[in-house]
Design a protein around this motif. Structure first.
Motif, PDB file in Angstrom:
ATOM      1  N   MET A  52     106.256 -16.048  74.408  1.00  0.00           N
ATOM      2  CA  MET A  52     105.274 -16.896  75.725  1.00  0.00           C
ATOM      3  C   MET A  52     105.549 -16.232  77.525  1.00  0.00           C
ATOM      4  N   THR A  53     104.453 -16.555  77.474  1.00  0.00           N
ATOM      5  CA  THR A  53     103.716 -15.473  79.169  1.00  0.00           C
ATOM      6  C   THR A  53     104.123 -16.992  79.993  1.00  0.00           C
ATOM      7  N   THR A  54     104.319 -16.944  80.983  1.00  0.00           N
ATOM      8  CA  THR A  54     104.383 -18.038  81.640  1.00  0.00           C
ATOM      9  C   THR A  54     103.712 -17.463  83.372  1.00  0.00           C
ATOM     10  N   TRP A  55     102.939 -18.552  83.334  1.00  0.00           N
ATOM     11  CA  TRP A  55     101.521 -17.733  85.272  1.00  0.00           C
ATOM     12  C   TRP A  55     102.129 -19.334  85.842  1.00  0.00           C
ATOM     13  N   LYS A  56     103.059 -18.541  87.011  1.00  0.00           N
ATOM     14  CA  LYS A  56     102.007 -20.007  88.025  1.00  0.00           C
ATOM     15  C   LYS A  56     100.928 -19.628  89.254  1.00  0.00           C
ATOM     16  N   ILE A  57     100.827 -20.104  89.870  1.00  0.00           N
ATOM     17  CA  ILE A  57      99.778 -20.450  90.551  1.00  0.00           C
ATOM     18  C   ILE A  57     100.252 -19.578  91.933  1.00  0.00           C
ATOM     19  N   ASP A  58     100.178 -18.786  92.714  1.00  0.00           N
ATOM     20  CA  ASP A  58      99.415 -18.070  93.856  1.00  0.00           C
ATOM     21  C   ASP A  58      99.107 -18.653  95.016  1.00  0.00           C
ATOM     22  N   ALA A  59      99.238 -20.022  95.479  1.00  0.00           N
ATOM     23  CA  ALA A  59      98.792 -20.731  96.814  1.00  0.00           C
ATOM     24  C   ALA A  59      98.774 -20.399  97.299  1.00  0.00           C
ATOM     25  N   ALA A  60      99.472 -19.390  98.144  1.00  0.00           N
ATOM     26  CA  ALA A  60      99.010 -18.574  98.997  1.00  0.00           C
ATOM     27  C   ALA A  60      97.503 -17.248  99.000  1.00  0.00           C
ATOM     28  N   HIS A  61      97.323 -17.594  97.726  1.00  0.00           N
ATOM     29  CA  HIS A  61      96.214 -16.116  97.487  1.00  0.00           C
ATOM     30  C   HIS A  61      94.822 -17.522  96.751  1.00  0.00           C
ATOM     31  N   SER A  62      95.204 -18.554  96.990  1.00  0.00           N
ATOM     32  CA  SER A  62      93.901 -19.242  95.814  1.00  0.00           C
ATOM     33  C   SER A  62      93.081 -20.382  96.765  1.00  0.00           C
ATOM     34  N   GLU A  63      92.401 -20.942  96.430  1.00  0.00           N
ATOM     35  CA  GLU A  63      91.633 -21.607  97.309  1.00  0.00           C
ATOM     36  C   GLU A  63      91.239 -22.818  96.282  1.00  0.00           C
ATOM     37  N   VAL A 115      79.089 -31.031 102.325  1.00  0.00           N
ATOM     38  CA  VAL A 115      79.558 -31.147 103.247  1.00  0.00           C
ATOM     39  C   VAL A 115      81.100 -30.136 102.058  1.00  0.00           C
ATOM     40  N   SER A 116      81.872 -29.486 102.846  1.00  0.00           N
ATOM     41  CA  SER A 116      82.788 -28.531 101.864  1.00  0.00           C
ATOM     42  C   SER A 116      84.298 -28.951 102.851  1.00  0.00           C
ATOM     43  N   GLY A 117      85.140 -29.315 101.736  1.00  0.00           N
ATOM     44  CA  GLY A 117      86.568 -29.523 101.348  1.00  0.00           C
ATOM     45  C   GLY A 117      87.422 -29.027 101.058  1.00  0.00           C
ATOM     46  N   ARG A 118      88.610 -29.022 100.900  1.00  0.00           N
ATOM     47  CA  ARG A 118      89.833 -27.840 100.064  1.00  0.00           C
ATOM     48  C   ARG A 118      90.674 -28.905 100.001  1.00  0.00           C
ATOM     49  N   PHE A 119      92.033 -28.545  99.172  1.00  0.00           N
ATOM     50  CA  PHE A 119      93.029 -29.114  98.699  1.00  0.00           C
ATOM     51  C   PHE A 119      94.114 -27.855  99.282  1.00  0.00           C
ATOM     52  N   THR A 120      95.261 -28.452  99.760  1.00  0.00           N
ATOM     53  CA  THR A 120      96.244 -26.957 100.912  1.00  0.00           C
ATOM     54  C   THR A 120      97.265 -26.737  99.722  1.00  0.00           C
ATOM     55  N   ASN A 121      97.214 -28.101  99.444  1.00  0.00           N
ATOM     56  CA  ASN A 121      98.685 -28.202  98.563  1.00  0.00           C
ATOM     57  C   ASN A 121      98.273 -28.492  97.490  1.00  0.00           C
ATOM     58  N   PHE A 122      98.642 -27.845  97.253  1.00  0.00           N
ATOM     59  CA  PHE A 122      98.929 -28.050  95.135  1.00  0.00           C
ATOM     60  C   PHE A 122      99.265 -26.729  94.437  1.00  0.00           C
ATOM     61  N   GLU A 123      99.867 -27.152  93.151  1.00  0.00           N
ATOM     62  CA  GLU A 123     100.573 -25.522  91.771  1.00  0.00           C
ATOM     63  C   GLU A 123     100.439 -25.944  90.582  1.00  0.00           C
ATOM     64  N   GLY A 124     100.597 -24.792  90.103  1.00  0.00           N
ATOM     65  CA  GLY A 124     100.187 -24.925  88.692  1.00  0.00           C
ATOM     66  C   GLY A 124     100.769 -24.256  87.617  1.00  0.00           C
ATOM     67  N   THR A 125     100.903 -24.232  86.551  1.00  0.00           N
ATOM     68  CA  THR A 125     101.639 -23.632  85.140  1.00  0.00           C
ATOM     69  C   THR A 125     100.675 -23.269  84.365  1.00  0.00           C
ATOM     70  N   ILE A 126     100.552 -22.365  83.436  1.00  0.00           N
ATOM     71  CA  ILE A 126      99.875 -21.578  82.682  1.00  0.00           C
ATOM     72  C   ILE A 126     100.809 -20.745  81.944  1.00  0.00           C
ATOM     73  N   HIS A 127     101.325 -21.394  80.836  1.00  0.00           N
ATOM     74  CA  HIS A 127     101.490 -20.924  79.554  1.00  0.00           C
ATOM     75  C   HIS A 127     100.243 -19.882  78.469  1.00  0.00           C
ATOM     76  N   THR A 128     101.019 -19.015  78.125  1.00  0.00           N
ATOM     77  CA  THR A 128      99.860 -18.224  76.658  1.00  0.00           C
ATOM     78  C   THR A 128     101.032 -18.046  76.347  1.00  0.00           C
TER      79      THR A 128
END
Length: 181
Positions: free
Chosen positions: A1-12, A25-38
């Motif tokens: 199994m491969t695990t991936w993490k969101i690279d928040a510095a290069h994501s929006e 009106v546009s907005g965004r979240f600046t603090n987030f995280e994520g994990t992907i297993h495949t």
């Protein structure tokens, strides 16, 4: 199994909502995280979990951002996290997928479908494997308890109910730690 993490510095992680029904009106979240297993190289069997800090919402307007953090919208003191957990990834073509999962905002959970474009994978100059994705979708904010609204003197809505989601996500593959023998 491969695990991936969101690279928040290069994501929006962003959104748009109608304002006065004539502009967005546009907005965004600046603090987030994520994990992907495949287990696959093409992500067709991915299991995804994602969380955003609701307090990190920004629309580039301090007064509006502070209002979004109140009980009228995200109620960040009581519901500080927004979460998504995938239920199914459907491969449409080599680059296109439909991602179905459960989105939770303010303790309201609803199924949502996101359209995903896989932009490919590569190795960066430091030897890390990265993958890139664009995601889009729509939701009705009222489904998640975000019901604040007002009307103009002519009876028009100040804020639309439909929210358009747009995300540009870079993943970095985790390297398994070797166990010394």
């Amino acid at each position: 199994m491969t695990t991936w993490k969101i690279d928040a510095a290069h994501s929006e992680v962003g959104f748009k909502v109608k304002h006065l029904m004539i502009t967005n009106v546009s907005g965004r979240f600046t603090n987030f995280e994520g994990t992907i297993h495949t287990n696959s190289e093409d992500f067709h069997d991915a299991r995804i979990s994602f969380e955003a800090d609701a307090r990190s919402v920004t629309t580039s307007n301090h007064q509006r951002d502070e209002h979004l953090k109140t009980q009228d919208f995200f109620d960040c003191d009581q519901f500080p996290r927004i979460s998504f957990v995938s239920r199914q990834v459907k491969k449409v073509s080599d680059e296109h997928y439909r991602l179905i999962g459960d989105l939770t905002i303010r303790n309201h959970t609803h199924s949502i479908e996101l359209h995903v474009t896989y932009n490919g994978s590569t190795r960066d100059p430091w030897g890390q494997t990265k993958a890139g994705f664009d995601l889009s979708g729509r939701l009705h904010r009222s489904d998640y308890g975000l019901r604040w609204s007002a009307t103009t003197d002519t009876g028009g809505l100040i804020l639309g109910d439909e929210v358009k989601l747009h995300m540009h996500i870079a993943l970095v593959q985790e390297v398994p730690v070797s166990v010394a023998q």
